[in-house]
Design an enzyme around this catalytic site. Structure first.
Site, mmCIF file in Angstrom:
data_model
loop_
_atom_site.group_PDB
_atom_site.id
_atom_site.type_symbol
_atom_site.label_atom_id
_atom_site.label_comp_id
_atom_site.label_asym_id
_atom_site.label_seq_id
_atom_site.Cartn_x
_atom_site.Cartn_y
_atom_site.Cartn_z
ATOM 1 N N CYS A 74 0.871 -1.168 0.000
ATOM 2 C CA CYS A 74 0.000 0.000 0.000
ATOM 3 C C CYS A 74 0.911 1.222 0.000
ATOM 4 C CB CYS A 74 -0.856 -0.039 1.271
ATOM 5 S SG CYS A 74 -1.794 1.465 1.604
ATOM 6 N N CYS A 190 -0.938 4.096 -6.250
ATOM 7 C CA CYS A 190 -1.826 3.442 -5.281
ATOM 8 C C CYS A 190 -2.067 2.043 -5.828
ATOM 9 C CB CYS A 190 -3.139 4.201 -5.165
ATOM 10 S SG CYS A 190 -4.422 3.323 -4.223
#
Ligand code: DGL
Length: 295
Positions: A74, A190
């Site tokens: 992440c 992302c």
């Protein structure tokens, strides 16, 4: 530590499965534990204190499985929580996706001296300046155009498809200023965003290379495992059944996670195990008083 020990991958939700997909393609023999913190997403609108605490709770929860490596799959959690996690767990090997993402961006820029790189990511990732630093450390003269795209991760977690008018409108608006700057490379900062890659490539046009960090991240993990002598033997393509396992944990709605997972991973998954967030809060290893709380 045995080579069969698992690799842990964690994310706020489904996005880190794009990293798992690349890991499994590069290292099919590895066992993987995946943690999607679906009850507490999005991470991208939260502060460093909160995200750092979440990440350390997850690591503390999975630590009894004796992971040989932990990937913070992440960008937001890498930007806000990787350094603190390494300090909190000095005996564990932990890496993230920002450095591999910066490597991917520089590789895509090639020999161009004054290249323009666009980055789309969550608000927290952009605010952290982690990509500015990682890219400029590698190539000083790259011109960066950063754009926070806070709506994307939540609508991806909702399961909306590329054909959805809301998705098309959001992406068109977010990408327009970057396209106007005539960027050469667009980095998907992302791990959720690769599910919209086709639409992003269509909107960006053929002159912009659209990249993400997943493959570079997998190569980085493979290198780390090899140098530690911990890589699982690569299964012979002729031998069935040598692939590693994938076991998923989520903090909310395992059925929904299982239904949406194939869009990120390319294959079905077994039912994830539910972890109550209360059990994680009990594992709080962070001394919040020592962490700086933004005013
Ligand atoms: N997948 C996460 C990332 O790479 C972010 C999603 C979120 O905001 O929770 O930044």
């Amino acid at each position: 530590m045995p080579r069969s020990s698992p690799i842990v991958v964690l994310d706020s939700g489904l996005g880190g499965l794009t990293v798992v997909r690349a890991l499994r393609a590069a290292m099919p023999g590895e066992n993987i534990l995946y943690f999607g913190d679906t009850a507490r997403l999005p991470y991208g609108s939260k502060t460093e204190v909160t995200v750092s605490a979440f990440v350390q709770q997850i690591i503390a929860y999975l630590r009894p499985y004796a992971p040989k490596h932990i990937v913070i799959g992440c960008n937001t959690a890498t930007a806000l929580a990787l350094d603190a996690a390494r300090v909190a767990f000095p005996d564990l090997s932990i890496s993230g996706v920002i450095e591999p993402g910066a490597n991917a961006a520089i590789a895509a820029v090639g020999r161009k001296i004054v290249a323009k790189v666009g980055v789309i990511a969550t608000e927290a990732t952009i605010r952290s300046k982690a990509y500015d630093q990682a890219i400029h450390r590698r190539r000083e003269h790259v011109q960066l155009f950063l754009r926070a795209t806070p709506l994307l991760a939540p609508i991806i977690e909702e399961g909306r498809l590329e054909s959805d008018p809301l998705v098309q409108l959001a992406l068109a608006q977010y990408l327009q200023p970057l396209i106007e700057h005539e960027i050469d490379v667009l980095l998907l900062g992302c791990t959720h965003y690769p599910v919209y890659r086709e639409l992003i490539e269509k909107l960006a046009g053929s002159s912009i290379a659209v990249i993400d960090s997943a493959r570079q991240c997998a190569e980085d993990v493979a290198r780390r495992l090899r140098s530690a002598g911990l890589a699982s033997p690569v299964a012979s393509p002729n031998l069935a059944g040598d692939d590693g396992y994938l076991r998923c944990f989520v903090t909310d709605d395992p059925a929904r996670f299982q239904r949406l997972a194939p869009r990120f991973l390319g294959v079905e998954i077994a039912a994830p195990q539910w972890v109550a967030p209360e059990d994680l809060y009990e594992l709080q290893p962070v001394n919040r008083a020592r962490m700086s709380v933004p005013a």
